[in-house]
Structures are given as C-alpha cells and as structure tokens.
Design a protein around this motif. Structure first.
Motif: not given
Length: 748
Positions: A70-77, A98-111
């Motif tokens: 998540v921190r790498r996401y905040l620094q780049g994408a 358990q394997a998970y595909e991870v996705a992230a997006h920002g909304v209202d100051g939250l990740v």
C-alpha cells in the motif's frame, strides 16, 4: 390476500431507479474482502464483515507485506483514477493460505484496499499468457472495415479471455436505449443480436458509474451481500464504493439477471472521448469467476477497441464533412454571384438538398415562402415558421420526430418528420428549413420495454420490478425520420455563418455606398441650388427686355420679327419655370421638416380654389372630395404635394367633356394613412409606370400637355421625407390614380 387498486399502483415513482444510491450500498460481494485505511498510519477504519480477524486495526502489524504494498501505491500510483491492481499476495500459510489479487483506490482521504480471492498464483504471468492474443486482436482491428466488424472482433476476444457463455457489444443511442451490435456465444444462452433494450434497464446513476468505473463483475447472482462495518467513515459519511471492484449491486439488478436466466455477469465500459458509448456485457448460465488480471486484459482490449472505433468514426465524419464542404463551397459561390443570396439557393435546389441529405427544403421570410423538393404545403410550412419564430429555440433547430414537439406535424409526417432549421437573420425571422420524410420501421426489443409495478408478495409496499420475459417484442415506430448526423448539422451551421457573413458584408457595402451617395447628393443639391438661383435673373431679364422690345418697337417689327420675339419670351418663361422648379426640388433636401397636426380637407380645399382660378371658363370640372381627416406633416411641403397632384389632374383631363377629380382616404395599412387623387383624364400605359416619379420623365408629348417633368419627382421626394410611399395606377385614355401615404401620428 392484500388487495390494491390500479390507482394505487400509479403512485409508484417510475424514476425511482434513477435515484437509487447504488454507489453507497454499504456492502460488498463475498468473493473478497474490503479494508478502508486511514493515511498515513494505515489504520483500518472500516472493513467488510468477512475480513480476516487477524487484520485488527493496524495493517502494518497484522500484514507487513500488504502494508508495504500500500505504501508503494501511495508513492507512485495513488494519483490514478479508479482501482489499481497491485499484485497477487498470499495471506496465511500452508493449507490455510489463500491467494488474493490486491487492488487499491483512493476516496475521501482514505485508501480502499480490496483483496479478491483467486486460485491463480502466477501473478503477472497471467497477463503474459494473454499478450499474443492482445497482439493478434490489435492487428485484426486495424483490418476491420466498419463499426460492426470492430464490435464482432471485440465480442469474440472478450468471450475467449473470460470463458463466458455469451458476450455482447451494446451501443447506446442519444436517448440511452441500447442496441446489441455484435454477439459471440456458445449456444447455451439465447441470442440477443440486433435486439434493443430500453434506457430504464440501466438507470442514469448506473450509467454514470459505468463511465467512472469501467469494470464490474458479479460471479454469482445468488450471493449474500457482506456489510461494511462501521457503516460510516470517520467523517460521518457512507463509504463511496463507486470505484470498488467488489461493490455489491442493486437487488433490482440481481432480480434482472435471474429473470434473464444468468447467474454470472461482467461488463466493460466503452468510452469514446470520455463519454459512455456502450458496454461489453458478458453472461454465464452458472456462477463464474474471472481473475482480476483477465478482467484487466478485457479492459485493455476494450480501450484499444475504443481508440480504433473513434478513429473510424472520425474518419467517416471527415469524409462526410469533405463531401458536404464541397457542396457548401458551391452554394457560397452561387450566393456571391447573385444580387440576393436567396436567389443563389433557389436557383440550385439540388445542392441545397444535398448539403444535409434532405428530401425537401424551404426558404421562409415574413413575406415569402419558397419551397424546394418534397415538402409540406406552403400553409403547413408557414405554420412551422410561425412556431419557430415565437419559440425559445437556438439559431439551429434539429429533430427527427417533429410531431413529438409540434402535434399538428402528424398531418405531414410523410414529408417532414425530420426537420433541420437555421435562422439566417439576427434581426428578422428568416429560416432555411430542411425536411426528411417519415421512415416507418420495426424495432425488436428484448422483451416489453415497459417497467412493471407489481405487489410485493410479502405484503410490503409496491415497487418496480424488472421484466421477467426477454422474448422478442416488436414495435412499429412511426413519425420518425432518419437521424441527422453531426456532420450534417455542422454543415447547416456553417451555411448559416456564411449567410450571415454575406449579409453583413453586403450591409457594410451598402452603408459605404449610402454614405457616398449622401455626400454626392449634398454636393448635387448645393450645385443645383446655386445654378438655379443664378439662372433666375438672366431668364427674367430675357423675358423683360423681350417684352420691352415687343411693346416699344412693335410697330417697327415685321410679322416674322414679332413671331421671333414671342418665341423668345415663351422659351425664356418656360426655362425660368423649370429653373424655379429645380430650385424647389433642391431645397427639399436642405430644409428640415416642420411637422404639425392639421386638417387635410382644409388644405385640399385651399389648393382646389387656387387651381380652379386657372381653369378655362368653358370647361366642366366636377370635384369629389371625401373626408380626409387630420395628418401630421409639414404644411408647406404637403401643400406642394396636393398642388402638383391636383394641377396634373386638371391638366390631363383637359380633353374630357366633364372632368371628374376625386380626392379620398383609404383604410389605414400597417400604421400608414393612405390617400389618393383620381381623375378620368388621359391616363398612361402601366408599362411605363416606373418612369412617372423620375426627374424630367414625361409620358406625354410637351405639345399635348405642358410641364417640366419635375412635379411628380417633387411629390415622391416630399412624401418619402415624411416616411411615406407613392405609387400610381392608370389606363391609357381612361384616367389615373395617384396614391401617397403618411405615417399615423403614433408611427411618426
């Protein structure tokens, strides 16, 4: 049994679906879990109820590897719109992992972090396996001939990547109804190719979500929603799940899927220039999971398709614009060659119609209506013109269903269901209107498009339900023409701009000419005044000395000498009269009008008495003077008008046993008082009527009727200076009628 009347059903708000808050449903689908993290310490402030208990409140402590991601996401994408795939991670160890595909997006100051279960541990290798397919897809897209070929290729490849039973490419029209342009399937589900679906199937707020979030999947329509807890964010608002990949869907949509006979669906939005053009809609008879990487590949395919689609559409539009531009260039050349630009249009009807591919056209102004090709009647076009003139429409009006906005247009739908109109004047209501006929066609809907209101079997309030049948439902569409393309509407707008430019240029030219004419007229008036004034004295001297010669030396003159002297006197007197009239004519433009209100009957009677003194005793003249009322005019100038007209009437009735001279007033016309002077004298040939009011213009020989040819020119000039008009009617040997108008006091 709970009985409800039909009237109660009518109270259901049919637009309720458009207001359903589907972006803040507060729940997710159960094939993954959601975490809402506060930045910068990545505190878990919200989580779906199925999140692992080990997450706790500090992501860094529970899953350091996930926190680092998540921190790498905040620094780049983090600046990117929408959900961003981070990578595949495994939570837990051994058999419990358990394997998970991870996705992230920002909304209202939250990740918002979403972890979707997957059996594929290969991570990015899954995308590598699809690369050859993507490359082949791009090559085939470039070879496709038209939009339908492009859509068919997209449907094939999307179904191949996802393994769904059916993939549809669905296009929205301007009313947001959708039509299936292409389909690829394995026969398990029925074909929907060429079927149409109503706008109500995808409400407005759902379309907006499709625009903002291009991908959505429902692996199992029988799922039980998993709530997000707590229900509000730290700011006190519900969590916005617009960009979520796990977002739960509306119960109405789930019911819609079940009615369609599908248990899994996926959609990919087709955006062209940022606008929602259509959807790729995939369905499966049973539940089906598609990995996030495969879905991202579908999104990539669709974006490539949209670029190629946009290029093809723009290419077709460019070709049409070039063709229409050539037509417009010819019309501009025709308009420039004519004295009136309207003649340039009317003399080339084929190009006028070809400019927008119309079957008929009309050029309509307040006083004229000219029709080209297949059009409604002049009366019907005039009614349309009146409607356009009083409406609040823009300078360009366009519709393919005129009867929807103008009920009376149903009567001529066979000639004018489609209308494209441009206003060609900024001051006066003037239009060029093009027409297209009604095209009756049968539309195949995927089931009856009307929403159904049915009682809730549990006894709750009635609500809207999606239809249960998707059998082909045919509708005959009337009162609509083929739609006007963007290029055709733009061509009409360009013609309007050109016409206004031509009119403006002509107005500027006329203004310059008018200014030059005013200057020249002033110089001519000054010259004629000077010459006329200076010539009066010599002519008077000639007449005076000739009379002295005749009277004092008459006894010494021979008969021929006396004849010569009489001729000199007569010629000098005529020349002096002409000079006096010229002086009067030139003075009219130099002196300001002094308008007052007066009784016209009194003025006419005064002039009649003066004119009557010069009538020979042996003549019979009958005067018929009607009530003339009061007028607002310069009395000195108006006296000259009346004197000229009455003198002419007396002069040109000289050969009649009884001369009848009538002076009267007609009913007012458009704010003008209309007067006439009529006689039963020599009359004139109407072929020469345009010469009557010109300077030095005579329609009779001077030997028959004396005069200088300036009197009627004076009449016209005086009347026009008052803001009125003059005209004449006559028949040779039967008399003439001279009309003049004066503005009423209010108009003046």
């Amino acid at each position: 049994m709970n009985q409800r009347s039909d009237a109660a059903h009518q109270h259901i708000d049919l637009s309720a679906c458009d207001r359903e808050p589907i972006h803040i449903v507060g729940s997710v689908q159960p094939h993954g879990f959601l975490l809402a993290l506060d930045v910068p310490d990545l505190t878990v402030v919200q989580a779906s109820a199925n999140a692992p208990a080990a997450v706790g409140t500090m992501l860094e402590r529970a899953f350091p590897e996930l926190a680092a991601l998540v921190r790498r996401y905040l620094q780049g994408a983090a600046h990117q719109d929408g959900a961003v795939y981070l990578r595949t991670v495994t939570l837990g160890s051994g058999r419990d992992g358990q394997a998970y595909e991870v996705a992230a997006h920002g909304v209202d100051g939250l990740v918002v972090l979403e972890l979707e279960e997957t059996d594929d541990l290969s991570g990015d290798a899954g995308l590598d396996a699809l690369t050859p397919r993507l490359r082949a897809f791009v090559e085939r897209l470039q070879a496709a001939r038209g939009v339908e070929d492009l859509c068919h290729l997209l449907a094939q490849d999307i179904r191949h990547v996802t393994g769904f039973d059916r993939a549809l490419v669905y296009r929205f029209d301007r009313d947001w109804h959708g039509t299936v342009l292409a389909e690829d399937g394995n026969g398990v589900l029925p074909s929907y190719l060429d079927l149409r679906f109503p706008a109500s199937d995808i409400p407005a707020q759902a379309r907006e979500l499709y625009r903002r979030n291009r991908l959505r999947i429902i692996p199992d329509a029988g799922y039980v929603p998993v709530p997000v807890r707590p229900s509000a964010t730290p700011s006190g608002k519900p969590l916005d799940l617009s960009q979520s990949v796990l977002r739960s869907v509306s119960p109405v949509h789930v019911e819609y899927m079940r009615n369609m006979g599908t248990m899994a669906s996926m959609s990919v939005s087709i955006l062209v220039d940022g606008a929602l053009w259509g959807l790729v809609s995939c369905h499966n008879e049973g539940p089906r999971r598609v990995p996030l990487q495969a879905r991202n590949a579908c999104d990539f395919l669709t974006q490539i398709f949209a670029l190629q689609l946009s290029a093809k559409v723009r290419g077709e539009q460019a070709e049409q614009r070039l063709a229409l531009g050539a037509v417009q260039s010819r019309l501009l050349a025709y308009m420039a060659e004519e004295e009136s630009f309207v003649d340039g249009l009317l003399n080339h009807p084929d190009d006028v119609l070809a400019l927008v591919n119309a079957s008929g056209a009309a050029v309509v102004t307040a006083d004229r209506c000219r029709l080209l090709g297949a059009t409604p009647s002049e009366r019907e076009v005039r009614a349309l013109y009146d409607w356009l003139s009083v409406g609040d429409e823009d300078e360009v009006f366009v519709t393919e269903a005129l009867s929807d906005v103008l009920a009376r247009a149903e009567g001529f739908a066979d000639r004018a269901s489609g209308v494209l109109a441009i206003s060609i004047s900024k001051k006066y209501a003037s239009y060029v209107i093009w027409f297209r006929p009604e095209v009756v066609r049968t539309v195949k809907w995927g089931g009856n498009p009307e929403k159904a209101v049915r009682p809730d079997p549990a006894g709750g309030p009635d609500r809207l339900h999606p239809r249960k049948s998707f059998e082909i439902w045919k509708e005959t569409v009337k009162g609509r023409s083929l739609p006007w393309s963007l290029s055709e509407v733009e061509a009409a707008k360009d013609l309007r701009a050109s016409v206004l430019g031509i009119v403006l240029r002509r107005a500027e030219e006329l203004a310059a000419m008018s200014e030059e004419l005013q200057r020249s007229n002033k110089e001519l008036e000054a010259f004629s005044y000077s010459v006329s004034h200076d010539l009066r004295a010599p002519f008077r001297h000639i007449v005076g000395y000739s009379n002295l010669l005749k009277n004092k030396e008459g006894a010494n003159l021979s008969d021929k000498g006396r004849h010569y002297v009489d001729t000199i006197i007569e010629a000098a007197f005529s020349a002096g009269t002409l000079v006096d009239n010229l002086l009067t004519f030139s003075q009219m433009g130099r002196h300001a009008l002094n308008k007052v209100s007066g009784d016209l009957n009194a003025l006419v009677e005064e002039v009649r008495r003066k004119v009557s003194r010069d009538i020979a005793p042996d003549r019979t003249v009958r005067w018929e003077i009607g009530p003339l009322g009061r007028v607002h005019a310069d009395p000195v100038m108006l006296r000259l008008v009346i004197e000229n007209l009455l003198s002419n009437a007396v002069k040109y009735t000289r050969g009649k046993p009884e001369a009848v001279i009538e002076v009267g007033r007609l009913p007012p016309q458009d704010g003008e008082a209309v007067f006439f002077v009529r006689d039963n004298g020599a009359g004139f040939d109407m072929a020469y009527v345009d010469k009557l009011f010109g300077v030095f213009q005579r329609l009779h020989r001077v030997e028959e009727f004396e005069g200088t040819g300036i009197g009627l020119a004076n009449v016209r000039r005086i009347v026009e200076r008052h803001g009125g008009r003059t005209w004449a009617e006559g028949r040779l040997g039967e008399g003439a009628t001279f009309h003049f108008t004066l503005p009423t006091r209010e108009e003046a």
